[in-house]
Design an enzyme around this catalytic site. Structure first.
Site, PDB file in Angstrom:
ATOM      1  N   ASN A 178      -1.601   9.453  -7.081  1.00 46.18           N
ATOM      2  CA  ASN A 178      -0.673  10.392  -7.703  1.00 46.18           C
ATOM      3  C   ASN A 178       0.635   9.661  -7.954  1.00 46.18           C
ATOM      4  O   ASN A 178       1.487   9.535  -7.074  1.00 46.18           O
ATOM      5  CB  ASN A 178      -0.465  11.606  -6.793  1.00 46.18           C
ATOM      6  CG  ASN A 178      -1.722  12.454  -6.675  1.00 46.18           C
ATOM      7  OD1 ASN A 178      -2.074  13.178  -7.602  1.00 46.18           O
ATOM      8  ND2 ASN A 178      -2.404  12.340  -5.547  1.00 46.18           N
ATOM      9  N   GLU A 179       0.783   9.178  -9.167  1.00 46.76           N
ATOM     10  CA  GLU A 179       1.911   8.338  -9.523  1.00 46.76           C
ATOM     11  C   GLU A 179       3.186   9.170  -9.720  1.00 46.76           C
ATOM     12  O   GLU A 179       3.129  10.410  -9.767  1.00 46.76           O
ATOM     13  CB  GLU A 179       1.593   7.577 -10.814  1.00 46.76           C
ATOM     14  CG  GLU A 179       0.367   6.675 -10.714  1.00 46.76           C
ATOM     15  CD  GLU A 179       0.616   5.411  -9.897  1.00 46.76           C
ATOM     16  OE1 GLU A 179       1.585   5.368  -9.123  1.00 46.76           O
ATOM     17  OE2 GLU A 179      -0.169   4.456 -10.032  1.00 46.76           O
ATOM     18  N   PRO A 180       4.360   8.520  -9.792  1.00 50.13           N
ATOM     19  CA  PRO A 180       5.610   9.252 -10.039  1.00 50.13           C
ATOM     20  C   PRO A 180       5.480  10.194 -11.229  1.00 50.13           C
ATOM     21  O   PRO A 180       4.943   9.823 -12.281  1.00 50.13           O
ATOM     22  CB  PRO A 180       6.615   8.132 -10.313  1.00 50.13           C
ATOM     23  CG  PRO A 180       6.095   6.971  -9.529  1.00 50.13           C
ATOM     24  CD  PRO A 180       4.598   7.075  -9.622  1.00 50.13           C
TER      25      PRO A 180
END
Length: 640
Positions: A178-180
């Site tokens: 879950n990236e920025p």
């Protein structure tokens, strides 16, 4: 066993007992956090919490549902769970697992597949039924991904939800993939990987260009639905993101910060990853502390830097305004504290690190260039002062050479043999075989055995050339080629008795008075940490035979000791610094653009020179003598 009792965070209840000396709850953070002195403590703690729930559920005839991560961080957990299964009968037959993520596209038997990783590092060693193992599929078509993700979410629901979700944390603050920018309510889905994430994974894939662009991951909402969450972090390179996750605001830019709203989360940290937390960095601001000499030094150095004053110019007002009144009451007056710390730091300056009489010294170098990168100036100084210095290169470093460099050396040998009429059918056949191994290797795949030999020889000759510049003759260069490293992959085997025995044999043969080893935790592949483990076990083995050298720790290319931690600072002149740089230059395969640069894209010689000059600048700002550069060391005291 020494036990430490800590009161639970206000969100918990009762009292917690941590089975590791020196473990403590972290104050002043927005989620419960525990700090252990070592990475081993982190792994054991989480493994025992998981094992306790499994035993409780097994006794009640219920399943235990676990959310599992991959990567270097949870390896200690899996090894301890495997040990508990083998030695204490921990039964996984009623455990259901859901893995966090998988690259897409990715075949399950690929070298880089998390499916394969989980089986090699955990599932093949315990009795989790195959039907109970769930791992996102990277081998399905793009049109099938959404339906698969929906089914994955439903399978978690059907299993009764996740009881314990284990997590690592990325440098961008991502959990899972879950990236920025990920939504707090997101569920299992396909995502585009952040450039930093792909860069950090580049070493596993032998180049960033081979890292997949996408992955399938559990969503933030999926993770937050777990009944208990453990977030693990190891090493200095995670300290900044841990600070943001635990003391910053909830923000999609640091996805791990969303865990602040989880009612049953626990961050489990080693001392290095917790170092930037306010209550760890400045504990006197939160509680009454026992003022040891080390803590006093840390406080005064911090105060000097905070007030931008040399130590001997600090006054009582500076102490009072920065929560250090208690230090004055217990260890004062101010003038004595100032002088004591100043003298202590002055005493770390050591222009003769080997002592005044010639002695025998071993510098252990995890890779073939760590000796000159990390302590090349001290190496020069020790040799110049007449000591018998040996360098023990623990691994070949053969996976860290570009294919084009290997082929360039093959070209040279071929032309050399032709020039002098030494070419034979056997040499031509071998040359052709090596070229085919390189040409036919799929992107991101391991090298063939002959190519690895060529790359290992490149690193070996570079190491001898670099050591020669520092003053170490070739006959004092020892290439140990430890077995744990010989996988041809970034991921290595655990340290075994054979690794320890090889090092112990060298210690017995040379009987050194001093030993230097890499003590950093920021090595992106963990090789430095594993090499240190092997050395320390070997030292323990030979201690019974009265081989008891002084043991000094240096840092690698990624981090430097804070000034309060430094116990020996070796001054480097401009001339010695230049020799160090020239020694680093001899490692041509690592120059300009190294295959595994870590988290810092500067060349190794630039990092090394700027780091040592910065240490000298800090010492000067504290009011100590000014030097061109300083190399820093810490005496081994039982922990890295």
């Amino acid at each position: 066993m020494n036990m430490l009792v800590e009161h639970a965070n206000s969100r918990g209840s009762g009292t917690r007992v941590y089975d590791e000396p020196g473990a403590r709850a972290v104050e002043g953070v927005k989620s419960p956090a525990i700090m252990f002195r070592t990475s081993d403590g982190v792994g054991r703690h989480v493994a025992h919490e998981v094992a306790a729930l499994i035993r409780e559920r097994n006794a009640a005839g219920k399943a235990t549902v676990l959310g599992l991560p991959t990567g270097s961080t949870p390896v200690g957990v899996y090894r301890e769970l495997i040990r508990l299964h083998r030695e204490e009968g921990l039964d996984f037959s009623n455990v259901v697992t859901f893995n966090l993520d998988e690259y897409w596209p990715m075949k399950p038997d690929s070298l880089h597949s998390y499916n394969r990783w989980m089986r090699e590092n955990f599932f093949n060693h315990v009795n989790v039924p195959e039907a109970n193992i769930h791992i996102p599929r990277g081998d399905i078509g793009r049109i099938e991904v959404e339906e698969f993700c929906r089914q994955y979410e439903q399978a978690i629901v059907d299993a009764g939800g996740i009881d314990i979700q284990m997590l690592g944390i990325g440098r961008t603050g991502h959990i899972g993939f879950n990236e920025p920018g990920s939504s707090k309510s997101s569920r299992t889905r396909i995502i585009n990987l952040d450039p930093v994430t792909r860069r950090d994974a580049a070493s596993d894939f032998f180049g960033e260009e081979n890292v997949p662009q996408r992955a399938i991951t559990m969503g933030v909402g999926t993770i937050l639905s777990a009944r208990k969450v453990f977030v693990m972090a190891l090493g200095e390179h995670k300290a900044k993101v841990i600070y943001k996750s635990l003391e910053g605001p909830e923000t999609p830019e640091i996805v791990a910060s969303f865990l602040q709203s989880h009612e049953n989360v626990e961050f489990v940290l080693d001392a290095a990853s917790a170092a930037q937390l306010t209550s760890v960095k400045t504990p006197w601001r939160f509680e009454h502390v026992e003022w040891t000499p080390l803590l006093e030094r840390r406080a005064v150095v911090w105060l000097s830097q905070q007030e931008k004053k040399p130590i001997l110019k600090l006054d009582a007002r500076d102490f009072h305004e920065n929560h250090l009144t208690d230090l004055i009451h217990e260890s004062g007056p101010v003038e004595r504290i100032r002088q004591r710390v100043f003298d202590d730091l002055l005493g770390t300056l050591c222009p003769q690190p080997g002592g005044q009489s010639p002695t025998k010294i071993i510098v252990f170098s995890p890779h073939p260039d760590d000796d000159v990168i990390s302590m090349g100036g001290t190496l020069c100084t020790l040799c110049d002062q007449g000591h018998e210095v040996h360098v023990a290169y623990q691994t070949s470093g053969n996976i860290a050479v570009f294919d084009h460099d290997a082929l360039r050396h093959v070209d040279y040998v071929s032309e050399f043999l032709d020039l002098f009429g030494l070419q034979t059918p056997a040499s031509m056949q071998l040359e052709q075989k090596i070229r085919q191994q390189v040409a036919q290797k799929p992107p991101g795949a391991c090298d063939g055995p002959d190519v690895l030999k060529v790359k290992g020889l490149i690193r070996k000759t570079e190491a001898v050339a670099g050591a020669h510049i520092a003053g170490v003759p070739g006959e004092r260069c020892h290439f140990l080629d430890l077995p744990f490293y010989q996988t041809g992959q970034v991921h290595k085997k655990p340290i075994g008795q054979e690794d320890v025995d090889i090092i112990a044999a060298l210690l017995r043969e040379l009987q050194p008075t001093q030993v230097y080893l890499a003590g950093d935790l920021s090595d992106p592949h963990g090789t430095h940490r594993m090499c240190a483990e092997a050395i320390l076990k070997a030292l323990a083995a030979v201690e019974k035979e009265n081989v008891t050298p002084e043991v000094w720790l240096y840092r690698g290319a990624w981090q430097e000791y804070d000034p309060h931690e430094i116990e020996r600072a070796v001054p480097l002149s401009p001339e010695v610094t230049l020799r160090k740089k020239l020694a680093i230059f001899r490692h041509e395969s690592q120059k300009d653009a190294a295959l595994f640069p870590g988290h810092d894209e500067r060349e190794f010689w630039v990092r090394a020179e700027e780091r040592t000059k910065n240490t000298a600048r800090i010492y000067n700002e504290l009011g100590l003598p000014e030097f061109y550069a300083l190399e820093a060391f810490r005496r081994y005291d039982g922990i890295l």
